[in-house]
Design an enzyme around this catalytic site. Structure first.
Site, PDB file in Angstrom:
ATOM      1  N   ASP A  63       0.888  -1.383  -0.105  1.00 17.84           N
ATOM      2  CA  ASP A  63       0.131   0.119   0.053  1.00 17.84           C
ATOM      3  C   ASP A  63       0.875   1.363  -0.012  1.00 17.84           C
ATOM      4  OD1 ASP A  63       0.838  -0.415   2.543  1.00 17.84           O
ATOM      5  OD2 ASP A  63      -0.907  -0.673   3.583  1.00 17.84           O
ATOM      6  N   ASN A 132      -7.074  -2.485  14.445  1.00 17.70           N
ATOM      7  CA  ASN A 132      -8.494  -2.854  14.074  1.00 17.70           C
ATOM      8  C   ASN A 132      -8.516  -3.949  13.329  1.00 17.70           C
ATOM      9  OD1 ASN A 132      -7.439  -1.717  11.774  1.00 17.70           O
ATOM     10  ND2 ASN A 132      -8.927   0.006  11.632  1.00 17.70           N
ATOM     11  N   HIS A 134      -6.882  -4.349  10.343  1.00 21.09           N
ATOM     12  CA  HIS A 134      -6.815  -4.104   8.819  1.00 21.09           C
ATOM     13  C   HIS A 134      -5.409  -4.803   8.346  1.00 21.09           C
ATOM     14  CE1 HIS A 134      -4.605  -0.008   9.683  1.00 21.09           C
ATOM     15  NE2 HIS A 134      -3.571  -0.726   9.326  1.00 21.09           N
ATOM     16  N   GLU A 139      -9.706  -1.556   5.463  1.00 18.74           N
ATOM     17  CA  GLU A 139     -10.194  -1.118   6.827  1.00 18.74           C
ATOM     18  C   GLU A 139     -11.314  -2.184   7.126  1.00 18.74           C
ATOM     19  OE1 GLU A 139      -8.282   0.313   8.664  1.00 18.74           O
ATOM     20  OE2 GLU A 139      -7.960   2.070   8.058  1.00 18.74           O
TER      21      GLU A 139
HETATM   22  C1  GLP Z   1      -0.079   0.482   8.521  1.00 17.39           C
HETATM   23  C2  GLP Z   1       0.170  -0.219   7.373  1.00 17.39           C
HETATM   24  C3  GLP Z   1      -0.240  -1.639   7.433  1.00 17.39           C
HETATM   25  C4  GLP Z   1       0.583  -2.254   8.797  1.00 17.39           C
HETATM   26  C5  GLP Z   1      -0.082  -1.581  10.019  1.00 17.39           C
HETATM   27  C6  GLP Z   1       0.493  -1.967  11.586  1.00 17.39           C
HETATM   28  O1  GLP Z   1      -1.371   0.919   8.671  1.00 17.39           O
HETATM   29  N1  GLP Z   1      -0.734   0.264   6.144  1.00 17.39           N
HETATM   30  O2  GLP Z   1       0.280  -2.468   6.393  1.00 17.39           O
HETATM   31  O3  GLP Z   1       0.357  -3.538   9.043  1.00 17.39           O
HETATM   32  O4  GLP Z   1       0.193  -0.162   9.860  1.00 17.39           O
HETATM   33  O5  GLP Z   1       1.654  -1.080  11.724  1.00 17.39           O
HETATM   34  P1  GLP Z   1       2.463  -1.425  12.698  1.00 17.39           P
HETATM   35  O6  GLP Z   1       3.474  -2.276  12.235  1.00 17.39           O
HETATM   36  O7  GLP Z   1       3.307  -0.073  12.964  1.00 17.39           O
HETATM   37  O8  GLP Z   1       1.777  -1.814  14.122  1.00 17.39           O
END
Ligand code: GLP
Length: 233
Positions: A63, A132, A134, A139
């Site tokens: 993404d 959440n 995702h 989402e």
């Molecule tokens: C972002 C990314 C996700 C990722 C998530 C969790 O929103 N788009 O791909 O998995 O963050 O982030 P973290 O690893 O910092 O908890």
């Protein structure tokens, strides 16, 4: 599901890096699906320090934020260049991230989906998970969205990700993300999750109802899923 329980972030990073490196050894010209966020940073460090040969590897990232350019330190393209690509012998032409600056994000999403198809699909997809549930930027919603698409970010995601920005107001409100089918078509999937704050959502995702309200729950249906985590006893 193959569950690898580890003690802490360092162990998770090492174990998951080993799995990705094994994949690169097995198929040197393969396609890796990569993720951003704090979860994979240690893993990327281990990959960079391994001295492995990435010269034939192709990568596709999950993404990108809409409106952030490659030279913006908050963009995922910048993150990938800093944390991995500039530190390994990959050809930059073989690294792909959706273009956050595309004038038409819908067209860009379509291009990205086709690109993954053209590459022959993803051999191994790495995933973190939002609080959440995702994955990528899929989402919680009424339904799963199959293909790469533009998405408007949940308030909780904007708040969570604002830690990387000067203020929540600076977090982009939309992004381009691989869809659920795009992710599920990967031949192997590895999920990494670390920290007490991820325990509840990880349990829901792995053992709860399969629902678009918890996007990661769909991973229960994947045939080659490995979870590396310090969240579970
Ligand atoms: C972002 C990314 C996700 C990722 C998530 C969790 O929103 N788009 O791909 O998995 O963050 O982030 P973290 O690893 O910092 O908890």
């Amino acid at each position: 599901m193959n569950l690898i329980k580890v003690k802490n972030y360092e162990e998770m990073s090492r174990a998951a890096a080993d799995l990705l490196l094994a994949q690169v050894r097995e198929k040197p010209a393969g396609v890796l699906g990569l993720a951003t966020g704090s979860s994979p940073m240690g893993l990327y460090k281990n990959m960079a320090e391994s001295g492995a040969d990435f010269s034939k590897v192709t990568t596709v990232n999950l993404d990108e934020y809409c409106g952030l350019s490659a030279d913006n330190p908050q963009s995922y393209r910048y993150f990938m260049n800093e944390n991995l690509f500039s530190r390994i012998n990959i050809s930059m032409d073989n690294t792909h991230v959706p273009d956050g600056m595309a004038a038409n994000p819908d067209a860009e999403a379509e291009r990205y989906e086709k690109l993954i198809e053209k590459l022959g699909g993803v051999d191994l997809q790495l995933l973190g998970m939002g609080h959440n549930g995702h994955i990528g930027f899929n989402e919680p919603d009424e339904e799963f969205v199959a293909e790469t698409h533009r998405v408007y970010l949940a308030g909780q995601t904007i708040k969570a990700n604002s830690r990387f920005f000067a203020s929540p107001g600076e977090v982009p409100t939309s992004a381009i993300t691989m869809g659920i089918r795009t992710i599920m078509q990967a031949r192997k999937i590895i999920v990494i999750a670390s920290g007490n704050d991820k325990t509840n959502i990880l349990k829901k995702a792995l053992y709860g109802a399969i629902t678009p309200q918890v996007p990661a729950s769909v991973l229960q249906l994947h045939q080659n899923l490995t979870v590396v985590t310090d969240c579970l006893e």
